[in-house]
Design a protein around this motif. Structure first.
Motif, PDB file in Angstrom:
ATOM      1  N   LEU A 134       0.908  -1.290   0.114  1.00 56.67           N
ATOM      2  CA  LEU A 134       0.191   0.074   0.277  1.00 56.67           C
ATOM      3  C   LEU A 134       0.969   1.365  -0.147  1.00 56.67           C
ATOM      4  O   LEU A 134       2.153   1.507   0.961  1.00 56.67           O
ATOM      5  CB  LEU A 134      -1.439  -0.028   1.242  1.00 56.67           C
ATOM      6  CG  LEU A 134      -2.187   0.857   0.992  1.00 56.67           C
ATOM      7  CD1 LEU A 134      -3.162   0.601  -0.103  1.00 56.67           C
ATOM      8  CD2 LEU A 134      -2.703   0.599   2.503  1.00 56.67           C
TER       9      LEU A 134
ATOM     10  N   ASN B 246      -5.695   0.611   6.902  1.00 60.06           N
ATOM     11  CA  ASN B 246      -6.057   0.125   5.868  1.00 60.06           C
ATOM     12  C   ASN B 246      -5.773  -1.724   5.705  1.00 60.06           C
ATOM     13  O   ASN B 246      -6.527  -2.353   5.656  1.00 60.06           O
ATOM     14  CB  ASN B 246      -6.182   0.735   5.195  1.00 60.06           C
ATOM     15  CG  ASN B 246      -6.952   2.416   5.043  1.00 60.06           C
ATOM     16  OD1 ASN B 246      -8.346   2.363   5.672  1.00 60.06           O
ATOM     17  ND2 ASN B 246      -7.000   3.050   4.074  1.00 60.06           N
ATOM     18  N   THR B 247      -4.953  -1.566   5.435  1.00 60.62           N
ATOM     19  CA  THR B 247      -3.994  -2.489   5.638  1.00 60.62           C
ATOM     20  C   THR B 247      -4.192  -4.076   6.241  1.00 60.62           C
ATOM     21  O   THR B 247      -4.772  -4.615   5.609  1.00 60.62           O
ATOM     22  CB  THR B 247      -2.624  -3.088   5.479  1.00 60.62           C
ATOM     23  OG1 THR B 247      -1.946  -1.800   4.571  1.00 60.62           O
ATOM     24  CG2 THR B 247      -1.789  -3.848   5.133  1.00 60.62           C
TER      25      THR B 247
ATOM     26  N   ALA C 235      -7.180  -4.206   7.799  1.00 61.61           N
ATOM     27  CA  ALA C 235      -8.487  -4.761   7.717  1.00 61.61           C
ATOM     28  C   ALA C 235      -8.779  -5.311   5.961  1.00 61.61           C
ATOM     29  O   ALA C 235      -9.322  -6.579   6.165  1.00 61.61           O
ATOM     30  CB  ALA C 235      -8.910  -2.954   7.665  1.00 61.61           C
ATOM     31  N   GLN C 236      -7.883  -5.460   5.304  1.00 58.70           N
ATOM     32  CA  GLN C 236      -7.719  -5.850   4.124  1.00 58.70           C
ATOM     33  C   GLN C 236      -7.424  -7.305   4.457  1.00 58.70           C
ATOM     34  O   GLN C 236      -8.064  -8.329   3.515  1.00 58.70           O
ATOM     35  CB  GLN C 236      -6.996  -5.652   2.780  1.00 58.70           C
ATOM     36  CG  GLN C 236      -7.255  -3.199   2.473  1.00 58.70           C
ATOM     37  CD  GLN C 236      -6.545  -3.785   1.422  1.00 58.70           C
ATOM     38  OE1 GLN C 236      -5.727  -4.464   0.611  1.00 58.70           O
ATOM     39  NE2 GLN C 236      -6.385  -2.081   1.581  1.00 58.70           N
TER      40      GLN C 236
ATOM     41  N   LEU D  15      -2.162  -9.515   0.474  1.00 60.15           N
ATOM     42  CA  LEU D  15      -2.213  -8.666  -0.340  1.00 60.15           C
ATOM     43  C   LEU D  15      -1.718  -9.164  -1.903  1.00 60.15           C
ATOM     44  O   LEU D  15      -0.116  -9.253  -1.762  1.00 60.15           O
ATOM     45  CB  LEU D  15      -1.613  -7.804   0.390  1.00 60.15           C
ATOM     46  CG  LEU D  15      -2.820  -7.210   1.980  1.00 60.15           C
ATOM     47  CD1 LEU D  15      -2.535  -5.741   2.606  1.00 60.15           C
ATOM     48  CD2 LEU D  15      -4.062  -7.213   1.247  1.00 60.15           C
TER      49      LEU D  15
END
Length: 334
Positions: A164, A193-194, A196-197, A204
């Motif tokens: 990201l 955010n990372t 959460a993904q 990822l």
């Protein structure tokens, strides 16, 4: 998710707080040993440790993570940290400005089949400014933009794949203080955010870093503080803003060491010229100083034992009759 967090300064603590506020459980905090600081040189806990203690999170402070270290005490600390991590139930490790190198065997623990690995928040647009001082070096070099990369860690120095990235413009008057705060907030947002993904996938998408444009942000040293007035105004301006707050750019005036905390390129400079380091005139609260090429507007200074103040007032506190006023380097005075 259960997170192992490794970090030390406020930049790291801000990300740690965001992770906790997002509902993740931090099961262990790794941080640097307490250091002596302040006028009294008392032992002070890192911001990461302070937050961990507040939230009753387990803290470990090994001086090294290398189990083959020649010092017996440090070797024991590394062994204890390794064993704790080996036995701990966690999903991922987040590393932010920790200050210790993570050996491959530590990374391997976080990369077991049931885990997501180790993620680093790095305050630059990798591969530009790998290393210890990316914020300061970006300002010093006159970069117009920087940003934050969330990197899947490997054993190299900031060489891992990015998962990201977000850019941030560097303002013309940016100091390391202001840029630090903006990047810390961005880093905290991106790591949340990372994670959460990661909650919905095993891994990822990873983008390998380019082999083009690699630069290294060497650690800031106190020896870099002294201003060389033979440089251009643009270079000196960038150096002053980059070295705020540590160690603070400095120069000598009538034998006194003066700190320079803020400056800018003037919209209108005095028409006369002088020798490098010579004060050409005064603004409303600033002073204009001749450089090797161009003129610098100095906004904020500090005399020994005094407080920071506008540059004009600071210079006027000196009882000096001789003119022109001129700042000098140690080399010029010797």
């Amino acid at each position: 998710m259960k997170i192992v967090f490794a970090g030390t300064p406020e930049f790291a603590a801000q990300a740690m707080r965001a992770i906790a506020e997002a509902g993740h459980e931090i099961v262990l905090a790794l941080t640097q040993p307490d250091r002596r600081a302040g006028r009294g040189m008392h032992l002070q806990a890192s911001p990461v440790k302070e937050f961990a203690l507040e939230k009753q999170i387990l803290v470990m402070q090994p001086e090294t993570l290398k189990r083959n270290h020649p010092d017996a005490q440090k070797k024991l600390q590394a062994e204890e940290a390794y064993q704790r991590l080996s036995q701990l139930d966690f999903d991922a490790m987040v590393v932010v400005a920790y200050g210790l190198i993570l050996p491959q065997e530590i990374l391997d623990i976080s990369e077991r089949p049931d885990r997501h690995g180790s993620f680093n928040i790095h305050a630059s647009l990798l591969p530009r400014w790998r290393g210890a001082a990316p914020i300061q070096r970006a300002i010093e070099s006159g970069d117009h933009k920087t940003g934050v990369c969330i990197m899947q860690m490997d054993a190299g120095l900031d060489t891992g794949d990015t998962v990201l990235l977000e850019e941030l413009e560097i303002a013309p008057n940016e100091t390391s203080v202001t840029l630090h705060d903006r990047l810390a907030a961005l880093g905290a947002k991106l790591i949340v955010n990372t994670l959460a993904q990661l909650g919905g996938v095993k891994s990822l998408a990873r983008i390998p870093q380019s082999n083009i444009g690699i630069t290294y942000a060497e650690k800031i040293l106190k020896a870099e503080a002294e201003i060389d007035w033979s440089l251009s105004a643009k270079q000196i301006d960038a150096r002053i803003r980059a070295l705020n707050p540590f160690p603070g750019a400095s120069s000598s005036f009538t034998g006194h060491g003066i700190k320079f905390w803020n400056s800018c390129m003037p919209k209108e400079a005095p028409s006369k010229s002088g020798l490098p380091g010579e004060v050409l005139g005064f603004g409303e609260e600033s002073i204009y100083v001749q450089c090797g090429s161009g003129v610098l507007e100095v906004i904020e200074m500090q005399k020994p034992g005094g407080k920071r103040m506008n540059a004009k007032l600071c210079l006027q506190t000196f009882d000096v009759a001789e003119k022109p006023f001129c700042f000098k380097t140690k080399v010029e005075q010797s």
